[in-house]
Design a protein around this motif. Structure first.
Motif, PDB file in Angstrom:
ATOM      1  N   ARG A  18      34.243 -27.991 -62.938  1.00 61.27           N
ATOM      2  CA  ARG A  18      33.822 -28.992 -64.069  1.00 61.27           C
ATOM      3  C   ARG A  18      34.434 -28.639 -65.488  1.00 61.27           C
ATOM      4  O   ARG A  18      34.655 -27.040 -65.679  1.00 61.27           O
ATOM      5  N   ARG A  19      34.975 -29.358 -66.075  1.00 55.67           N
ATOM      6  CA  ARG A  19      35.528 -28.855 -67.360  1.00 55.67           C
ATOM      7  C   ARG A  19      34.819 -28.584 -68.288  1.00 55.67           C
ATOM      8  O   ARG A  19      33.698 -29.046 -68.549  1.00 55.67           O
ATOM      9  N   THR A  20      34.868 -27.497 -69.257  1.00 54.60           N
ATOM     10  CA  THR A  20      34.115 -27.075 -70.334  1.00 54.60           C
ATOM     11  C   THR A  20      34.285 -27.867 -71.401  1.00 54.60           C
ATOM     12  O   THR A  20      35.273 -28.835 -71.455  1.00 54.60           O
ATOM     13  N   ALA A  21      33.469 -28.106 -72.476  1.00 52.92           N
ATOM     14  CA  ALA A  21      33.769 -28.870 -73.628  1.00 52.92           C
ATOM     15  C   ALA A  21      34.866 -28.379 -74.258  1.00 52.92           C
ATOM     16  O   ALA A  21      35.596 -29.579 -74.755  1.00 52.92           O
ATOM     17  N   ARG A  62      38.104 -31.224 -74.856  1.00 54.70           N
ATOM     18  CA  ARG A  62      38.697 -31.341 -76.391  1.00 54.70           C
ATOM     19  C   ARG A  62      40.098 -31.327 -76.219  1.00 54.70           C
ATOM     20  O   ARG A  62      40.771 -31.976 -76.906  1.00 54.70           O
ATOM     21  N   THR A  63      40.640 -30.193 -75.690  1.00 56.84           N
ATOM     22  CA  THR A  63      42.163 -29.929 -75.832  1.00 56.84           C
ATOM     23  C   THR A  63      42.768 -30.774 -74.705  1.00 56.84           C
ATOM     24  O   THR A  63      44.115 -30.573 -74.539  1.00 56.84           O
TER      25      THR A  63
END
Length: 139
Positions: free
Chosen positions: A65-68, A72-73
C-alpha cells in the motif's frame, strides 16, 4: 477523442512504457470487461527474473500500500510478484496515471474478503518478456 494517448510512461523506452487506459474502466474504477489488462512499465532490467518465472502456473502481485507521503508526491508503484509462497521482484511498475486503478482494485479485493493480489500473466513480446496485470479478474 481522435488523438488520445493510450497510456504508457514516457520515462521509459518506447517498447517498455507499459500500456493501459482509464477508458477501460467504469466510473468507480471497476474494470469494464473481464479481459481488461495493464502492462507494466520498466520491465527491461528484470528480463532474467521474468525468464525464470515465466512458466509458473499461478502468479499474483505483491503490491505494498502507498503511504500518505507516497500518495501526496504521486510516487510510482513498484510491482513485486508472489510465486510459490515467495515474493520476487520488483519486475516493473504501474504506468503513470493508472496508480488509482490498481489501488482501487486492491481495496476492492480486501473489502470482499479476498487476498489483495491481482492475477498476473508473463507474456512474450518482440521487445522481451512483459508483465500483464489481469485487472478484469478483480471485478
Amino acid at each position: 477523442m481522435l488523438f488520445r494517448r493510450r497510456g504508457g510512461d514516457p520515462g521509459f523506452p518506447k517498447g517498455d512504457r507499459g500500456r493501459g487506459s482509464l477508458d477501460d474502466y467504469k466510473f468507480d474504477l471497476l474494470p469494464a470487461g473481464s479481459g481488461t489488462t495493464i502492462r507494466l512499465a520498466g520491465s527491461d532490467p528484470h528480463q532474467d527474473l521474468l525468464r525464470d518465472i515465466a512458466d509458473a502456473v499461478v502468479i499474483e502481485t505483491a503490491i505494498a500500500r502507498r503511504t500518505a507521503d507516497e500518495e501526496r508526491t504521486d510516487a510510482p508503484i513498484p510491482v513485486r510478484l508472489f510465486i510459490d509462497g515467495r515474493i520476487v521482484g520488483p519486475v516493473g511498475r504501474v504506468p503513470r496515471g493508472l496508480e488509482g486503478v490498481v489501488a482501487e482494485a486492491l481495496s476492492r479485493l480486501d473489502q470482499a474478503g479476498r487476498k489483495p493480489r491481482i492475477p498476473v500473466e508473463v507474456v512474450r513480446t518482440r521487445q522481451g518478456l512483459r508483465v500483464d496485470l489481469r485487472m478484469g479478474e478483480t471485478r
